[in-house]
Design an enzyme around this catalytic site. Structure first.
Site, PDB file in Angstrom:
ATOM      1  CD  GLU A  30      -2.935   1.085   2.396  1.00 20.39           C
ATOM      2  OE1 GLU A  30      -2.799   0.057   3.093  1.00 20.39           O
ATOM      3  OE2 GLU A  30      -3.753   1.885   2.646  1.00 20.39           O
ATOM      4  CG  ASN A  75      -7.807   2.396   5.357  1.00 26.51           C
ATOM      5  OD1 ASN A  75      -8.802   1.600   5.096  1.00 26.51           O
ATOM      6  ND2 ASN A  75      -7.211   2.346   6.733  1.00 26.51           N
ATOM      7  CG  ASN A 175      -9.403  -1.285   1.548  1.00 25.89           C
ATOM      8  OD1 ASN A 175      -9.164  -2.379   1.653  1.00 25.89           O
ATOM      9  ND2 ASN A 175      -9.258  -0.428   2.522  1.00 25.89           N
ATOM     10  CD  GLU A 176     -10.294  -2.467   6.213  1.00 19.74           C
ATOM     11  OE1 GLU A 176     -10.042  -1.518   6.580  1.00 19.74           O
ATOM     12  OE2 GLU A 176      -9.786  -3.592   6.358  1.00 19.74           O
ATOM     13  CE1 TYR A 247      -3.508  -6.408   8.940  1.00 21.72           C
ATOM     14  CE2 TYR A 247      -5.742  -5.222   8.873  1.00 21.72           C
ATOM     15  CZ  TYR A 247      -4.419  -5.641   8.183  1.00 21.72           C
ATOM     16  OH  TYR A 247      -4.418  -5.288   7.033  1.00 21.72           O
ATOM     17  CD  GLU A 295      -6.382  -4.904   4.198  1.00 22.08           C
ATOM     18  OE1 GLU A 295      -5.970  -4.468   5.302  1.00 22.08           O
ATOM     19  OE2 GLU A 295      -6.379  -3.833   3.240  1.00 22.08           O
ATOM     20  CD  GLN A 352       0.180  -2.790   3.742  1.00 21.33           C
ATOM     21  OE1 GLN A 352       1.048  -2.118   3.197  1.00 21.33           O
ATOM     22  NE2 GLN A 352      -0.961  -2.099   4.221  1.00 21.33           N
TER      23      GLN A 352
HETATM   24  O1  AHR Z   1      -3.093  -2.833   5.931  1.00 20.42           O
HETATM   25  C1  AHR Z   1      -3.308  -1.623   6.810  1.00 20.42           C
HETATM   26  C2  AHR Z   1      -4.729  -1.140   6.585  1.00 20.42           C
HETATM   27  O2  AHR Z   1      -5.549  -1.803   7.459  1.00 20.42           O
HETATM   28  C3  AHR Z   1      -5.628  -1.133   5.176  1.00 20.42           C
HETATM   29  O3  AHR Z   1      -5.006   0.168   4.654  1.00 20.42           O
HETATM   30  C4  AHR Z   1      -6.694  -1.206   5.458  1.00 20.42           C
HETATM   31  O4  AHR Z   1      -7.460  -1.762   4.612  1.00 20.42           O
HETATM   32  C5  AHR Z   1      -7.026  -1.993   6.800  1.00 20.42           C
HETATM   33  O5  AHR Z   1      -7.733  -1.375   7.779  1.00 20.42           O
END
Ligand code: AHR
Length: 514
Positions: A30, A75, A175-176, A247, A295, A352
């Site tokens: 990103e 993001n 995205n999201e 995450y 992700e 990432q």
């Molecule tokens: O990977 C970091 C961020 O985590 C990304 O930009 C977003 O899609 C997610 O919230």
């Protein structure tokens, strides 16, 4: 002295899960922090090539073997104008990146990303902006990338030096978009309709593309799984995948709980599969929706530091988690979870790839090292290709308040009969005891043990660094012992393990051919 535990298991042909799509082992880059600038791209660095791509980083990515990389966000993409990042560099605008409150110079854009992918032998996966932009910008970007010649955007690409089309196959529809933090955040109905119409237009430009619809940003979103159900109701027929993001972090210092979190990932996948199949039934559709876990990772070490970040810097050190041994175990469990669900999860992206919550870490102007999490990811990229096989294991468990009984052993196998290779991946969540796992192996009588590698440290908080790049690294272990019917695996406390088996006859034949 630690006491060994004994567990029993079975590995059988009938436990076949499905063919693992190599895209399960993808990653993500990103425009965020030092992922691009100072990460993959650093003109003037002693190890940069003529394009400004760091060759030391390319070397480690090749060693990793990830086959596909998602770009440019995250993001970031929800405020990105792709046209800012193409054409003569000296005419590209500097912009405020509102997602990460940073300065974006735009000296790296779509064409540089594609050139970099070709240099590393990676397939590109591109996200379009459905935050501040929409159908028009998405179809223009697709025309720029994939249409051969003779139109406004294809000629723009050619005049920028890319005569051949970029041939980008996999595209993310935003995205999201469920997240209130997202620029251009939408309700499920708003996004579902926009995604459906964007997909329709993009397919008119290039019917060969594959499209990923945004699912929930994580399983704890209050809108999950209603979001999935609604957006699929709109866009089911137009898309191929729905995305999942997750995450994990050891925020309260409870390592047992942290190691159990992959069970939440299992449930998340199963709940999204159930929601997809519910919509499929409602629609009387023959199509089975696949999942893109685009992700996933451990992310928490850098949170406090990032709260104090000074805004509007170019390439600030954001999301720079320095990963520990215990993080590598969690990553190992997450990878096993992906492989266990590889019948439905066809794309995965470790988020990432470089510097930003990443397995590879650079010093701007300096050296590079492999984080602890590099090793399990590299192992599955290398050896996790073929048909996934579930393992039935009767292992002892420990109790966790959120996840209930947690098995000490997490395991999955991948077999590739055409080249005569069988690989078993295992994590021992037990931090004090080694485990002996005796597995009924009768279905694989022609496969004999070759080797064992493992990752382990006596200190779960050990990390690698520029000063100590190999503090935690993968080591050779003892190949498992086998009898006529069983194989006996020994797992050290708190370890990630890879056991390789060959059918020597097939393996030798296949090696000769190559
Ligand atoms: O990977 C970091 C961020 O985590 C990304 O930009 C977003 O899609 C997610 O919230």
């Amino acid at each position: 002295m630690a006491k060994d535990r004994i567990a029993k298991g079975t590995l059988a042909r009938e436990l076949e899960i499905g063919v693992v799509d190599p895209k399960l082992y993808g990653a993500f880059l990103e425009h965020l922090g030092r992922a691009i600038y100072g990460g993959v791209y650093e003109p003037g660095h002693p190890k940069a090539d003529e394009n400004g791509f760091r060759k030391d980083v390319i070397g480690l990515i090749r060693e990793l073997g990830t086959p596909i990389v998602r770009y440019p966000g995250g993001n970031f993409v929800s405020g990105y104008n792709w046209e800012d990042g193409v054409g003569p560099r000296n005419q590209r605008p500097r912009r405020l990146d509102l997602a990460w409150r940073s300065l974006e110079p735009n000296s790296f854009g779509t064409d540089e990303f594609i050139s970099w992918c070709r240099a590393v032998n990676i397939e590109p996966m591109i996200a379009v902006n459905l935050g501040t932009q929409g159908i028009e910008a998405a179809r223009n970007l697709l025309e720029y990338c994939n249409y051969p010649s003779g139109t406004h955007y294809s000629e723009m690409r050619r005049s920028n030096g890319a005569v051949e089309p970029h041939a980008v196959k996999v595209w993310c529809l935003g995205n999201e978009m469920d997240g209130p933090w997202q620029i251009g955040h939408k309700t499920a109905h708003e996004y579902g309709r926009l995604a459906q119409e964007t997909a329709k237009a993009m397919r008119l430009v290039d019917p060969e593309i594959e499209l990923v619809l945004c699912g929930s940003s994580n399983r704890d979103m209050v809108s999950f799984p209603e979001w999935e159900s609604t957006v699929l109701e709109h866009a089911y027929d137009q898309v191929d995948f729905i995305s999942l993001h997750t995450y994990f972090g050891n925020r309260d210092g409870d390592t047992g709980h942290f190691l159990a979190m992959s069970l939440g990932m299992d449930s998340f996948i199963e709940e999204v599969v159930a929601t997809c199949d519910y919509v499929r039934a409602r629609k009387r559709s023959k199509k089975r929706m696949m999942l893109a876990f685009d992700e996933w990772n451990v992310w928490f070490h850098s949170n406090a530091r990032d709260d104090n970040n000074i805004p509007w810097q170019q390439a600030p050190p954001l999301l720079e988690d320095n990963y520990t041994m215990e993080d590598a175990l969690v990553v190992g469990c997450m990878l096993i979870s992906l492989i266990k669900h590889s019948d439905r999860v066809k794309i995965g992206c470790m988020a990432q790839l470089v510097n930003v919550i990443a397995p590879i870490f650079t010093e701007t102007g300096g050296d590079v090292f492999r984080q602890t999490t590099f090793y399990p990811f590299r192992d599955v990229c290398q050896w996790g290709r073929g048909v996934a096989l579930d393992m039935k294991i009767r292992s002892q468990v420990y109790e966790d308040d959120e996840f209930g009984p947690v098995p000490y052993i997490e395991a999955v196998a991948v077999i590739n009969d055409t080249v005569g290779e069988l690989t078993v991946f295992m994590v021992n969540r037990d931090l004090n005891n080694s485990q002996e796992l005796v597995v009924d192996f009768r279905d694989f009588a022609t496969y004999s043990p070759q080797n064992h590698t493992f990752l382990k440290s006596d200190n779960l908080k050990s990390c690698n660094s520029l000063q100590q790049p190999f503090n935690v690294k993968s080591k050779e272990g003892k190949a498992p012992t086998s009898s006529e019917s069983d194989v006996s695996f020994i797992l050290q406390p708190g370890s990630w393990n890879v056991f390789r088996f060959f059918d020597q006859q097939i393996y030798d034949k296949a090696s000769k051919k190559n």
